[in-house]
Design a protein around this motif. Sequence first.
Motif, mmCIF file in Angstrom:
data_model
loop_
_atom_site.group_PDB
_atom_site.id
_atom_site.type_symbol
_atom_site.label_atom_id
_atom_site.label_comp_id
_atom_site.label_asym_id
_atom_site.label_seq_id
_atom_site.Cartn_x
_atom_site.Cartn_y
_atom_site.Cartn_z
ATOM 1 N N SER A 164 0.882 -1.359 -0.173
ATOM 2 C CA SER A 164 -0.066 0.003 0.021
ATOM 3 C C SER A 164 0.854 1.222 0.088
ATOM 4 C CB SER A 164 -0.978 0.052 1.347
ATOM 5 O OG SER A 164 -1.620 -1.239 1.337
ATOM 6 N N ASP A 165 1.903 1.278 0.725
ATOM 7 C CA ASP A 165 2.790 2.581 0.674
ATOM 8 C C ASP A 165 3.209 2.634 -0.612
ATOM 9 O OD1 ASP A 165 2.894 3.803 3.439
ATOM 10 O OD2 ASP A 165 4.424 2.439 4.060
ATOM 11 N N THR A 166 3.953 1.395 -1.400
ATOM 12 C CA THR A 166 4.345 1.626 -2.706
ATOM 13 C C THR A 166 3.455 2.035 -3.633
ATOM 14 O OG1 THR A 166 5.676 -0.409 -2.307
ATOM 15 C CG2 THR A 166 5.429 0.173 -4.670
ATOM 16 N N GLY A 178 1.599 16.981 -5.762
ATOM 17 C CA GLY A 178 0.106 17.061 -5.089
ATOM 18 C C GLY A 178 -0.476 15.655 -4.438
ATOM 19 N N TYR A 179 -1.719 15.705 -4.535
ATOM 20 C CA TYR A 179 -2.298 14.556 -4.043
ATOM 21 C C TYR A 179 -3.486 14.031 -5.052
ATOM 22 C CZ TYR A 179 -0.329 15.211 0.472
ATOM 23 O OH TYR A 179 0.736 15.491 1.475
ATOM 24 N N VAL A 180 -3.714 12.663 -5.098
ATOM 25 C CA VAL A 180 -4.703 12.114 -6.162
ATOM 26 C C VAL A 180 -5.492 11.119 -5.242
ATOM 27 C CG1 VAL A 180 -3.648 12.924 -8.231
ATOM 28 C CG2 VAL A 180 -3.560 10.384 -7.061
ATOM 29 N N PRO A 227 -6.200 7.132 14.764
ATOM 30 C CA PRO A 227 -6.453 8.590 14.493
ATOM 31 C C PRO A 227 -5.739 9.035 13.146
ATOM 32 C CG PRO A 227 -5.809 8.200 16.849
ATOM 33 C CD PRO A 227 -5.467 6.968 16.004
ATOM 34 N N ARG A 228 -4.676 8.769 12.810
ATOM 35 C CA ARG A 228 -3.985 9.528 11.670
ATOM 36 C C ARG A 228 -5.000 8.863 10.498
ATOM 37 N NH1 ARG A 228 0.183 12.156 10.076
ATOM 38 N NH2 ARG A 228 1.242 11.685 8.150
ATOM 39 N N ALA A 229 -5.275 7.702 10.576
ATOM 40 C CA ALA A 229 -6.166 7.309 9.138
ATOM 41 C C ALA A 229 -7.353 8.119 9.241
ATOM 42 C CB ALA A 229 -6.530 5.747 9.439
HETATM 43 P P1 NDP Z 1 0.651 8.456 4.074
HETATM 44 O O1 NDP Z 1 -0.266 7.639 3.567
HETATM 45 O O2 NDP Z 1 0.269 9.745 4.634
HETATM 46 O O3 NDP Z 1 1.889 8.700 2.987
HETATM 47 C C1 NDP Z 1 2.593 7.567 2.577
HETATM 48 C C2 NDP Z 1 3.228 8.187 1.304
HETATM 49 O O4 NDP Z 1 2.436 8.389 0.287
HETATM 50 C C3 NDP Z 1 3.948 9.583 1.378
HETATM 51 O O5 NDP Z 1 4.963 10.057 0.728
HETATM 52 C C4 NDP Z 1 2.638 10.488 1.017
HETATM 53 O O6 NDP Z 1 3.177 12.001 0.603
HETATM 54 C C5 NDP Z 1 2.301 9.682 -0.240
HETATM 55 N N1 NDP Z 1 0.764 9.754 -0.440
HETATM 56 C C6 NDP Z 1 -0.365 9.448 0.598
HETATM 57 N N2 NDP Z 1 -1.334 9.603 0.057
HETATM 58 C C7 NDP Z 1 -1.013 10.280 -1.151
HETATM 59 C C8 NDP Z 1 -2.128 10.567 -2.383
HETATM 60 N N3 NDP Z 1 -3.512 10.353 -2.247
HETATM 61 N N4 NDP Z 1 -1.416 11.261 -3.444
HETATM 62 C C9 NDP Z 1 -0.128 11.371 -3.476
HETATM 63 N N5 NDP Z 1 0.714 10.984 -2.709
HETATM 64 C C10 NDP Z 1 0.124 10.241 -1.267
HETATM 65 O O7 NDP Z 1 1.381 7.641 5.377
HETATM 66 P P2 NDP Z 1 1.897 8.263 6.701
HETATM 67 O O8 NDP Z 1 2.890 9.289 6.446
HETATM 68 O O9 NDP Z 1 0.825 8.513 7.603
HETATM 69 O O10 NDP Z 1 2.997 6.862 7.171
HETATM 70 C C11 NDP Z 1 3.891 6.531 6.487
HETATM 71 C C12 NDP Z 1 4.343 4.960 6.941
HETATM 72 O O11 NDP Z 1 4.908 5.103 8.289
HETATM 73 C C13 NDP Z 1 3.304 3.912 6.836
HETATM 74 O O12 NDP Z 1 3.589 2.921 6.657
HETATM 75 C C14 NDP Z 1 2.979 3.909 8.461
HETATM 76 O O13 NDP Z 1 2.248 2.505 8.726
HETATM 77 C C15 NDP Z 1 3.938 4.219 9.148
HETATM 78 N N6 NDP Z 1 3.898 4.793 10.567
HETATM 79 C C16 NDP Z 1 4.140 3.951 11.502
HETATM 80 C C17 NDP Z 1 3.714 4.618 12.645
HETATM 81 C C18 NDP Z 1 3.648 3.720 14.046
HETATM 82 O O14 NDP Z 1 3.187 4.052 15.098
HETATM 83 N N7 NDP Z 1 3.965 2.597 14.054
HETATM 84 C C19 NDP Z 1 3.299 6.103 12.952
HETATM 85 C C20 NDP Z 1 3.233 6.737 11.775
HETATM 86 C C21 NDP Z 1 3.351 6.107 10.506
HETATM 87 P P3 NDP Z 1 3.191 13.085 1.729
HETATM 88 O O15 NDP Z 1 4.009 12.772 2.797
HETATM 89 O O16 NDP Z 1 3.567 14.269 0.779
HETATM 90 O O17 NDP Z 1 1.977 13.383 2.315
#
Ligand code: NDP
Length: 255
Positions: A164-166, A178-180, A227-229
């Motif tokens: 999912s991160d990928t 930007g974001y989509v 909460p982040r989600a």
């Molecule tokens: P996000 O889903 O916010 O972001 C992941 C990456 O994808 C970022 O580079 C983000 O860019 C990009 N991205 C996300 N959504 C979009 C979109 N709609 N369009 C374009 N780019 C997008 O993840 P988090 O930053 O919240 O977390 C990152 C990782 O860290 C996750 O795997 C999470 O599980 C982990 N984590 C673990 C924690 C723990 O307590 N164990 C705490 C926090 C995170 P951008 O950064 O510019 O938004």
Amino acid sequence: MTAIITCDLYQTLAIIWASIGIIIFFILLFIPAPYGRHTSKNWGPLIDNRLGWFIMEFLALIVLYGWLMLINFQLSTLSWIMIGLFTFHYLNRTFIFPLRLRTIGKKMPLLISLMGLIFNLANGTLIGMHFAWFADYPENWVYDYRFIIGIVLFVIGVAVNWYSDTRLIHLRKPGETGYVIPQGWLFKYISCPNLFGEVIEWLGYAILTWSLAGTVFFIWTFANLVPRAISHHRWYHEHFEDYPKNRKAIFPFIW
Ligand code: NDP
């Protein structure tokens, strides 16, 4: 050292730390942690987000291996396998994940990195002490239903989180910022499959280690990520009029 930190003291500290995690959960429901899309200039000096991720995460492994070296490095193979799973996660999160990000000029508050550092310091300590002092798994633990269920959840969680991160990282072509709206895969059901995967991963770790340290780690992960989600999900609805209405935040069909 064993005389200084008794089992009772360890348990008390772990329970206090877990209680702080539960309080943080409620705070984060109202105040999103200001990094990524929620980043803010109101939280003090900003640093490069890749450096921020590194500062947040690098101590976890140093602290864990530090405790092992200080107290007891003669562990069972099973303990080493469990430590290996933890190590695998943190090598990714500290070194690989920040380098994969397609974020240009993105900043995060230094304060957030330092808070993450404290989180990893405390959790790395609890996990390190668990393996150095208290872990005493029977040899047939690998056949125990707790180990089997835990490792299955852990592997599924890691796979869902990575994949999912990928997909999220590749929503941007090189140079874009930007974001989509993410589509397909688990995004059909939830806004944040990556965070869902990480919650499942650490639930699995808590079950496979059957430990207070693993449980506290899971409580903190849940407190950070649910909460982040919810904040991400709300953000999508605020920024995209056509955001799918039936998509949930983190748990398919539920929340
Ligand atoms: P996000 O889903 O916010 O972001 C992941 C990456 O994808 C970022 O580079 C983000 O860019 C990009 N991205 C996300 N959504 C979009 C979109 N709609 N369009 C374009 N780019 C997008 O993840 P988090 O930053 O919240 O977390 C990152 C990782 O860290 C996750 O795997 C999470 O599980 C982990 N984590 C673990 C924690 C723990 O307590 N164990 C705490 C926090 C995170 P951008 O950064 O510019 O938004």
